[in-house]
Scaffold this active site. Structure first.
Site: not given
Ligand SMILES: NS(=O)(=O)c1c(F)c(F)c(S(=O)(=O)CCO)c(N[C@H]2CCCc3ccccc32)c1F
Ligand SMILES: [Zn+2]
Length: 263
Positions: A66, A91, A93, A117, A198-199
């Site tokens: 992603h 990460h 976007h 983010h 946001t995912t």
């Molecule tokens: N835009 S965003 O809301 O900040 C955002 C993302 F866009 C995003 F792709 C991820 S992900 O890469 O983990 C793909 C699926 O959740 C996260 N993960 C976080 C929250 C979910 C649980 C978790 C567990 C371990 C590490 C990271 C995270 C995410 F927070």
């Molecule tokens: Zn994000």
């Protein structure tokens, strides 16, 4: 969980089928309307601890299908919130090489080229991010808007390794660097609101901080980001380019969007 994408039959309009919170309230991102902001003098400058990592340390840079994800050590944390929020990962976007507009948060309808983010979890209350992820005070994400401009030497500390993680689930170790350098100079000027991941699973568990000042990357850096990676595994016959990995803005409804600055 079930597979989800940003386009097609598993795109964002279908996320709520398998992830009910995605169809719920307090969703992110949002369009930040600067005329509707409420100045809140209690919003202190963001204070970060142990962001200045040394090159002797190594971080894991990965492609999770992603986004490009850089793991962050637990010694890094935000100290200016009511509880300690410990870093987990950062990460990005972004848009596509033909359409360099891919930020998730927009300002008065303006979409920036990309957005970074930095995901943190409430380590005062929860043992790890997976436990914290669905709790209302579980997560704090710092959002940095990115526009095309000057070359960004700090972003290159991880961007230069991106060809080692072209395909889903590939990971490489990279030398650590000063993560503070990825953020804008002014950590005292930001937008603040209660929102969500946001995912999928879109948990409404995020205290959002979006810095007012964007940072820049060069057009060449943007094109590298937008063209280097695939959402698919290396052995898959049909490679799926990873770009435009941003969710559309959601209605703020009656949520207050605060700002730490006047004007
Ligand atoms: N835009 S965003 O809301 O900040 C955002 C993302 F866009 C995003 F792709 C991820 S992900 O890469 O983990 C793909 C699926 O959740 C996260 N993960 C976080 C929250 C979910 C649980 C978790 C567990 C371990 C590490 C990271 C995270 C995410 F927070
Ligand atoms: Zn994000």
């Amino acid at each position: 969980g079930a597979k989800w994408t940003y386009t097609g039959p598993h795109g964002e309009h279908h996320w709520s089928m398998h992830y009910p919170f995605c169809g719920g309230s307090f969703q992110s991102p949002i369009d930040i309307q600067t005329r509707q902001l409420s100045f809140d003098p209690s919003l202190r400058p963001i204070e970060l601890q142990n962001y200045n990592l040394s090159a002797n340390e190594q971080l894991t840079l990965g492609n999770n299908g992603h986004s490009v994800v850089l793991s962050l050590p637990r010694k890094m944390y935000i100290s200016s919130l009511p509880q300690r929020y410990t870093a987990a990962q950062l990460h990005l976007h972004w848009g596509s090489s033909h359409l360099p507009s891919g930020s998730e948060h927009t300002i008065n309808g303006h979409q920036f080229a990309a957005e970074m983010h930095l995901v943190h979890f409430n380590s005062d209350r929860y043992p790890n991010i997976s436990i914290a992820a669905d709790k209302s005070d579980g997560l704090a994400v710092l959002g940095v808007l990115i526009e095309i401009g000057e070359y960004n030497p700090v972003v290159d500390h991880f961007l230069k390794y991106i060809n080692g993680i072209k395909y889903r689930d590939q990971k490489v170790q990279v030398p650590a660097f000063n993560i503070r350098g990825l953020l804008p100079t002014r950590l005292d000027e930001y937008y603040r609101y209660d929102g969500s991941l946001t995912t999928p699973p879109c948990y409404p568990s995020v205290l959002w901080t979006v810095f007012k000042t964007p940072v820049t990357i060069s057009l060449k850096q943007f094109r590298t980001l937008a063209t280097a990676m695939y959402s698919s595994h290396q052995q898959e016959t049909v490679p799926v380019p990873m770009n435009s990995n941003f969710r559309k803005p959601h209605y703020t409804d009656n949520r207050l969007v605060l700002c730490s600055f006047k004007r």
